[in-house]
Motif scaffolding. Structure first.
Motif, PDB file in Angstrom:
ATOM      1  N   ALA A 211       0.840  -1.211   0.000  1.00 47.75           N
ATOM      2  CA  ALA A 211       0.000   0.000   0.000  1.00 47.75           C
ATOM      3  C   ALA A 211       0.871   1.257   0.000  1.00 47.75           C
ATOM      4  N   VAL A 212       1.965   1.226   0.744  1.00 45.66           N
ATOM      5  CA  VAL A 212       2.894   2.367   0.825  1.00 45.66           C
ATOM      6  C   VAL A 212       4.288   1.826   1.137  1.00 45.66           C
ATOM      7  N   THR A 213       5.266   2.725   1.023  1.00 44.46           N
ATOM      8  CA  THR A 213       6.598   2.415   1.551  1.00 44.46           C
ATOM      9  C   THR A 213       6.844   3.374   2.719  1.00 44.46           C
ATOM     10  N   ARG A 214       7.878   3.101   3.467  1.00 43.51           N
ATOM     11  CA  ARG A 214       8.200   3.973   4.613  1.00 43.51           C
ATOM     12  C   ARG A 214       8.334   5.423   4.175  1.00 43.51           C
ATOM     13  N   ASP A 215       8.917   5.645   2.994  1.00 44.85           N
ATOM     14  CA  ASP A 215       9.157   7.024   2.538  1.00 44.85           C
ATOM     15  C   ASP A 215       7.868   7.790   2.259  1.00 44.85           C
ATOM     16  N   ASP A 216       6.763   7.070   2.084  1.00 52.28           N
ATOM     17  CA  ASP A 216       5.487   7.750   1.822  1.00 52.28           C
ATOM     18  C   ASP A 216       4.871   8.315   3.099  1.00 52.28           C
ATOM     19  N   LEU A 217       5.413   7.900   4.244  1.00 55.96           N
ATOM     20  CA  LEU A 217       4.708   8.187   5.498  1.00 55.96           C
ATOM     21  C   LEU A 217       5.389   9.251   6.350  1.00 55.96           C
ATOM     22  N   PHE A 218       4.566   9.913   7.139  1.00 52.80           N
ATOM     23  CA  PHE A 218       5.029  10.888   8.135  1.00 52.80           C
ATOM     24  C   PHE A 218       4.658  10.300   9.495  1.00 52.80           C
ATOM     25  N   LEU A 219       5.676   9.879  10.240  1.00 56.34           N
ATOM     26  CA  LEU A 219       5.427   9.249  11.546  1.00 56.34           C
ATOM     27  C   LEU A 219       5.755  10.233  12.663  1.00 56.34           C
TER      28      LEU A 219
END
Ligand SMILES: NC(=O)c1ccc[n+]([C@@H]2O[C@H](COP(=O)([O-])OP(=O)(O)OC[C@H]3O[C@@H](n4cnc5c(N)ncnc54)[C@H](OP(=O)(O)O)[C@@H]3O)[C@@H](O)[C@H]2O)c1
Length: 278
Positions: free
Chosen positions: A64-72
Motif C-alpha cells: 500500500a505504501v513504503t516507509r518514505d510515503d509516510l510521516f510518523l
C-alpha cells in the motif's frame, strides 16, 4: 523562527490513541484509505505503539505504501503521564529517558527515524520548568543525530510557549493541542504559532466541541454544502490554519474526514464558526 527547513507535512493526521488491540488493523486501514501521517506516543497507557508498527508492517507488506510515503510522529511522555509500562528507566536522568524512549519508539515502529518527535506535555501545568528545558535539549540532540526530522510540544498554554521562547533559541516546528471552540479554538496559542511559523495541530476537534457539532448553524451550513457537521468542523479548522487530527475507527468516517479537504468554506462562514462558542 524554528531552525529547520520547510518540509512536506501531510494535511490530515490519523491518531492512534485508545485503540488497543484494534491498533494494527486500524493503522493499516487508515493508510489504505489515504492517510499518510500517523500520530502515536510511547505511552502504553493510552497508545499501543508496537501495534502501530504492526499496522505499518502490514501496509508495507501489502504494497500500500513504503516507509518514505509516510510521516510518523511519536512522543516522549513524562512518568507522571504513564502507567507502570514505562519505555525508560525512571531512575536515570531525563536526558537519558528521552534517548531510551526514542530508541524504544524506533524499535516499535521498525524505523531508524521518525518525522516528528513531540514532548507530550510539560512537567507543570503552569510553567516551562528546568525539567522541560532538559528534555527539550535532549530532544534536540535526537533531532541533530537524525532520529527525528522535526520537534514539537503538546498540551501547552501560551504561558508555556512564552517561557519556552525566553529559555531556548529554538522553538518547536509543531504545537499539538486540544482545541476547544469555547476558547476561540485555542485562539491565543494559534496566534503565537502563526506569528512564529509553527504548525498548529488540533485534536479533539469533534469530541471537545459537541455544542458546535450539534449547533443549528452548523447543521444548516452543512446541509447547503452537502457535507456533514464533522466535515464542516474539519474544513473550518483547516481554513483557520489548524492541521487536524482524527481518531476515527470507522472506514466511512475516514473517507469523509479526508474528503473534507475538498470543501472550501466562504470567509463569512469561517468567521461565524470561529466565534460560535467563544
Ligand atoms: N497530545 C495529546 O495529549 C493527545 C490527546 C488526545 C488525542 N491525541 C491525538 O489525537 C488523535 C485524535 O483524537 P481525537 O480526540 O481528536 O479523536 P478521538 O477521541 O479518537 O475521537 C474522534 C471521534 O470523532 C468521531 N468521528 C470521527 N470522524 C467522524 C465523522 N466524519 N463523523 C462523525 N463522527 C466522527 C469518532 O467516531 P467513530 O470512531 O465512530 O468515527 C470518534 O468518536 C488521537 O488518536 C491521538 O493521536 C493527542
Amino acid at each position: 523562527m524554528p531552525a529547520h527547513p520547510p518540509s512536506p507535512v501531510p494535511d490530515f493526521f490519523y491518531g492512534t490513541a485508545w485503540k488497543e488491540d484494534r491498533t494494527p488493523a486500524l493503522v493499516e486501514l487508515a493508510i489504505r484509505m489515504g492517510f499518510r501521517a500517523i500520530d502515536t506516543a510511547n505511552q502504553r497507557r493510552h497508545y499501543f505503539e508496537e501495534g502501530v508498527g504492526q499496522g505499518l508492517a502490514a501496509a508495507y507488506r501489502a504494497g500500500a505504501v513504503t516507509r518514505d510515503d509516510l510521516f510518523l510522529q511519536t512522543k516522549f511522555t513524562y512518568q507522571r503521564g504513564q502507567d507502570h509500562r514505562l519505555p525508560y528507566d525512571p531512575e536515570v536522568s531525563l536526558s537519558v529517558q528521552v534517548a531510551q524512549s526514542m530508541a524504544s519508539s524506533l524499535e516499535h515502529l521498525a524505523t531508524d527515524h521518525v518525522e516528528s518527535y513531540v514532548l507530550h506535555g510539560p512537567a507543570s501545568n503552569y510553567d516551562w520548568t528546568d525539567a522541560d528545558a532538559e528534555v527539550w535539549e535532549a530532544m534536540r540532540k535526537e533531532r541533530d543525530s537524525g532520529r527525528t526530522r522535526l520537534l514539537g510540544v503538546s498540551n501547552v498554554s501560551l504561558e508555556h510557549l512564552l517561557q519556552m521562547s525566553a529559555t531556548h533559541a529554538e522553538l518547536p516546528a509543531f504545537v499539538q493541542n486540544r482545541c476547544y471552540a469555547r476558547l476561540g479554538w485555542d485562539r491565543a496559542v494559534r496566534q503565537f504559532c502563526r506569528e512564529r511559523n509553527i504548525i498548529y495541530q488540533g485534536f479533539s476537534l469533534l469530541t471537545a466541541n459537541q455544542e458546535v457539532l450539534h449547533h443549528p448553524l452548523i447543521a444548516s451550513l452543512a446541509a447547503s454544502a452537502k457535507a456533514t457537521p464533522a466535515q464542516m468542523v474539519f474544513s473550518f479548522a483547516r481554513s483557520v490554519g489548524i492541521l487536524p487530527l482524527t481518531g476515527t475507527s470507522d472506514a466511512w468516517h475516514m473517507k469523509q474526514d479526508l474528503a473534507s479537504r475538498e470543501l472550501t468554506l466562504p470567509i463569512e462562514e469561517v468567521h461565524a464558526i470561529e466565534f460560535l462558542a467563544g
